[in-house]
Design an enzyme around this catalytic site. Structure first.
Site, short mmCIF file in Angstrom:
data_model
loop_
_atom_site.label_atom_id
_atom_site.label_comp_id
_atom_site.label_asym_id
_atom_site.label_seq_id
_atom_site.Cartn_x
_atom_site.Cartn_y
_atom_site.Cartn_z
N ALA A 1 9.62 2.83 -2.28
CA ALA A 1 9.38 3.78 -3.37
C ALA A 1 10.47 4.85 -3.41
O ALA A 1 10.97 5.21 -4.48
CB ALA A 1 8.01 4.42 -3.21
N GLY B 1 7.00 0.50 5.06
CA GLY B 1 7.90 -0.21 4.18
C GLY B 1 7.76 0.20 2.73
O GLY B 1 8.76 0.30 1.99
N CYS B 2 6.54 0.45 2.31
CA CYS B 2 6.29 0.83 0.91
C CYS B 2 6.84 2.22 0.60
O CYS B 2 7.31 2.48 -0.51
CB CYS B 2 4.80 0.77 0.61
SG CYS B 2 4.08 -0.86 0.87
N ASP B 3 6.77 3.10 1.57
CA ASP B 3 7.34 4.43 1.39
C ASP B 3 8.86 4.36 1.24
O ASP B 3 9.46 5.03 0.40
CB ASP B 3 6.97 5.33 2.57
CG ASP B 3 5.46 5.60 2.65
OD1 ASP B 3 4.76 5.27 1.68
OD2 ASP B 3 5.02 6.13 3.68
N SER C 1 0.83 -1.21 0.00
CA SER C 1 0.00 0.00 0.00
C SER C 1 0.86 1.26 0.00
O SER C 1 1.89 1.32 0.69
CB SER C 1 -0.92 0.02 1.23
OG SER C 1 -1.68 1.22 1.26
#
Length: 311
Positions: free
Chosen positions: A185, A180-182, A175
């Site tokens: 990215a 973690g996704c931030d 998401s």
């Protein structure tokens, strides 16, 4: 009677699929697998067959225990006649040995319990949910198209078109605007020029809505307009790659405090060579990788590809 011809169809999101497939078969990454909703039926069918076999064995052993002549079998009826059999008072039937009956019944019980245990194991194995295993190295990457956002602008992403320019790194993430996704990215954005120098492009895929990804793709703290991110709200693209998608979590919120109403795709990265084959696969679940390691490992692979080496 003339057999109906087998109709084949192809769409932009999946490989060739037969429209004549039975309802209990689904296609996953070009392979036929048992549809999830049919697995409980399979389990109960297996258990029923084992129970039926167990019952037949029970009847067989009971008949052999009584050692009855054909005419004596016809004379038996109810518990009263059974007592007469044991006592040896039923006309035409010799007295039974109780020790012989006990021995046969004990053996019968043991065999019955073994059959029941085997049935439970078979049913349990059939009811285990299918394990998701991402398509492996050397497999043909499934072509897909999806609505995507690049620097806040919507467009239709095509893997086939991207492969015409060189290798592609397809990374699935749970998401936008989560820890973690931030990190992942931001790391891809930071290393974007190195991927470009190796002739590779990047695309992120998540179940976020395109509206959320419009903001995420343009956010200078994350994607920073360096690469596109595609919306896979129904998990169709993830299914093509055999990547697991879990259900939405009630009351979940992102780092901005906004509600997350979509499901979560497992963090997995696929490096796809220009020939359309998977050169490498990285999974946080299977390989226990930190989000940033997906970036460093993917970069190492595309640099190997550029140098003509096999990853």
């Amino acid at each position: 009677m003339t057999q109906p011809s087998r109709v084949m169809a192809r769409n932009s999101e999946s490989p060739w699929i037969s429209l004549a497939e039975p309802p209990f078969i689904r296609i996953a990454a070009g392979r036929r697998v048992l549809a999830d909703e049919w697995q409980p039926l399979l389990a109960w069918t297996a258990l029923t067959l084992v129970m039926a076999a167990s019952w037949n064995r029970l009847r067989h052993h009971a008949a052999s225990c009584l050692i009855m002549a054909p005419d004596a079998r016809m004379a038996l009826s109810g518990a009263h006649d059974m007592r007469r059999v044991v006592r040896g008072t039923l006309p035409g039937l010799p007295r039974l040995s109780l020790s012989m009956c006990k021995t046969r019944v004990t053996a019968m019980n043991k065999r019955l319990m073994c059959l029941l245990a085997a049935g439970a194991v078979a049913a349990g194995m059939a009811m285990v949910p299918p394990a998701f295993a991402e398509i492996g190295q050397g497999a043909a990457a499934p072509a897909f198209t999806a609505q995507a956002s690049h620097a806040g602008k919507d467009f239709k992403y095509s893997l086939a078109d991207a492969l015409k320019k060189g290798p592609v790194v397809v990374y699935f993430f749970p998401s936008a605007y989560t820890g973690g996704c931030d990190i992942e990215a931001h790391a891809f954005a930071t290393e974007a020029e190195k991927f470009k120098a190796a002739g590779a492009t990047i695309v992120g895929v998540s179940a976020d809505s395109i509206q959320r990804l419009d903001k995420f793709s343009a956010d200078p703290s994350y994607c920073a307009g360096k690469f596109p991110v595609a919306s896979d709200s129904e998990g169709k693209v993830a299914a093509l790659f055999d990547v697991k998608m879990s259900a939405a979590v009630p009351n979940a919120t992102d780092v901005r405090g906004e509600a997350i109403e979509h499901g979560f795709i497992s963090r997995s990265t696929f490096v796809i060579g220009q020939d359309g084959k998977v050169a490498a696969v990285f999974s946080s679940e299977a390989d226990h990788l930190h989000p940033q390691e997906h970036v460093s490992k993917s970069l190492a692979v595309v640099e190997q590809l550029k140098a003509g080496k096999t990853p």
